[in-house]
Design a protein around this motif. Structure first.
Motif, short mmCIF file in Angstrom:
data_model
loop_
_atom_site.label_atom_id
_atom_site.label_comp_id
_atom_site.label_asym_id
_atom_site.label_seq_id
_atom_site.Cartn_x
_atom_site.Cartn_y
_atom_site.Cartn_z
N ILE A 1 -9.41 12.33 6.35
CA ILE A 1 -8.06 12.30 5.77
C ILE A 1 -7.85 13.48 4.82
O ILE A 1 -6.81 14.14 4.86
N ALA A 2 -8.84 13.76 3.99
CA ALA A 2 -8.73 14.89 3.05
C ALA A 2 -8.56 16.21 3.80
O ALA A 2 -7.74 17.05 3.41
N VAL B 1 3.00 17.22 -6.65
CA VAL B 1 1.68 16.59 -6.74
C VAL B 1 1.51 15.46 -5.73
O VAL B 1 0.39 15.06 -5.42
N PHE B 2 2.62 14.96 -5.18
CA PHE B 2 2.52 13.83 -4.26
C PHE B 2 1.95 14.21 -2.90
O PHE B 2 1.43 13.36 -2.20
N LEU B 3 2.05 15.48 -2.54
CA LEU B 3 1.48 15.91 -1.26
C LEU B 3 -0.04 15.79 -1.24
O LEU B 3 -0.59 15.16 -0.35
N PRO B 4 -0.76 16.35 -2.23
CA PRO B 4 -2.21 16.14 -2.22
C PRO B 4 -2.61 14.68 -2.41
O PRO B 4 -3.68 14.26 -2.01
N LEU B 5 -1.70 13.90 -3.00
CA LEU B 5 -2.01 12.48 -3.21
C LEU B 5 -2.02 11.68 -1.92
O LEU B 5 -2.45 10.52 -1.92
N ILE B 6 -1.56 12.27 -0.81
CA ILE B 6 -1.67 11.58 0.47
C ILE B 6 -3.14 11.30 0.76
O ILE B 6 -3.48 10.29 1.37
N THR B 7 -4.01 12.18 0.28
CA THR B 7 -5.45 11.98 0.48
C THR B 7 -5.90 10.65 -0.10
O THR B 7 -6.70 9.93 0.50
N THR B 8 -5.38 10.34 -1.28
CA THR B 8 -5.79 9.09 -1.94
C THR B 8 -4.80 7.96 -1.69
O THR B 8 -4.91 6.91 -2.31
N LEU C 1 0.85 -1.18 0.00
CA LEU C 1 0.00 0.00 0.00
C LEU C 1 0.89 1.24 0.00
O LEU C 1 1.95 1.24 0.59
N GLY C 2 0.46 2.28 -0.65
CA GLY C 2 1.22 3.53 -0.68
C GLY C 2 2.40 3.50 -1.63
O GLY C 2 3.39 4.19 -1.41
N LEU C 3 2.30 2.71 -2.68
CA LEU C 3 3.42 2.59 -3.61
C LEU C 3 3.64 3.84 -4.46
O LEU C 3 4.75 4.12 -4.88
N CYS C 4 2.58 4.59 -4.74
CA CYS C 4 2.71 5.78 -5.60
C CYS C 4 3.69 6.78 -5.00
O CYS C 4 4.67 7.14 -5.65
N PRO C 5 3.51 7.25 -3.76
CA PRO C 5 4.51 8.16 -3.21
C PRO C 5 5.84 7.47 -2.93
O PRO C 5 6.89 8.08 -3.02
N VAL D 1 -0.19 12.85 9.17
CA VAL D 1 -1.54 12.57 8.68
C VAL D 1 -2.06 11.24 9.21
O VAL D 1 -3.20 11.16 9.70
N ILE D 2 -1.26 10.19 9.14
CA ILE D 2 -1.74 8.87 9.58
C ILE D 2 -1.97 8.85 11.09
O ILE D 2 -2.98 8.30 11.56
N THR D 3 -1.08 9.43 11.85
CA THR D 3 -1.23 9.41 13.32
C THR D 3 -2.47 10.18 13.74
O THR D 3 -3.30 9.69 14.52
N ILE D 4 -2.62 11.40 13.23
CA ILE D 4 -3.78 12.21 13.60
C ILE D 4 -5.06 11.60 13.06
O ILE D 4 -6.08 11.54 13.76
#
Length: 191
Positions: free
Chosen positions: A81-82, A105-112, A23-27, A48-51
């Motif tokens: 998450i968003a 672009v990878f920062l907003p991609l944390i949402t997805t 999971l999370g291979l894109c970033p 993001v994940i902790t909060i």
């Protein structure tokens, strides 16, 4: 306390979100070109994940379960998450513009990023309480950060090596990721 330590080590090393669960291979593949950028992405993902683990646990236990609408968990988790990612993006843009532009672009991609949602859903599926869920989220994010920083370090060293043109770029990165996954599989006997 012992249970929390086991959850932390398990999430970070044994069941590494990138190298064991894929999971999370894109970033992981996209941001792992420089160690500094990878560390910045890791820090953002840790936050993001902790909060989100804490907030989604509270919302799930106090709202969704109480009103018998647990079927809305995925939608609610994505919204939480968003919102957190937007907060991180605003903070980085104001305080660290160089890192903000490096993440691109990878920062907003944390949402997805399926790893973030995966942690929230795993906490629900394993019936973790709020504290255990937060520890699991932190451990998962720590494991993501460890993997992405190691990959970035390896990729920086690969730039200086003589590699066959057919292996340059994505092929050598994917082979390296596979070898890292095999190496992390060695942690399975740890717990």
């Amino acid at each position: 306390m012992k249970e929390l330590l086991i959850v932390l080590i398990s999430a970070a090393l044994v069941n590494n979100v990138v190298l064991s669960q894929f999971l999370g291979l894109c970033p992981f593949l996209g941001v792992s070109k420089k160690v500094e950028t990878a560390a910045g992405m890791g820090a953002a993902v840790i936050f993001v994940i902790t909060i989100s683990s804490a907030v989604t646990s509270v919302i799930y236990n106090l709202v969704l379960v109480r009103f018998h609408v647990t079927y809305l968990d995925t939608i609610v988790f994505i919204l939480v998450i968003a919102a957190l990612v937007q907060f991180v993006e605003m903070v980085l843009k104001k305080t660290m513009p160089a890192l903000y532009s490096a993440l691109g672009v990878f920062l907003p991609l944390i949402t997805t990023n399926c790893a973030v949602l995966g942690v929230a859903l795993t906490n629900v599926q394993k019936d973790y309480g709020i504290l255990t869920g937060v520890v699991n989220g932190f451990g998962t994010a720590l494991g993501f950060t460890i993997a992405i920083v190691i990959m970035a370090g390896i990729r920086e060293r690969l730039e200086d090596n003589d590699i066959s043109p057919s292996w340059k770029g994505s092929p050598i990165v994917l082979v390296t990721a596979g070898l890292m996954a095999i190496a992390f599989y060695g942690f399975v006997g740890m717990l």
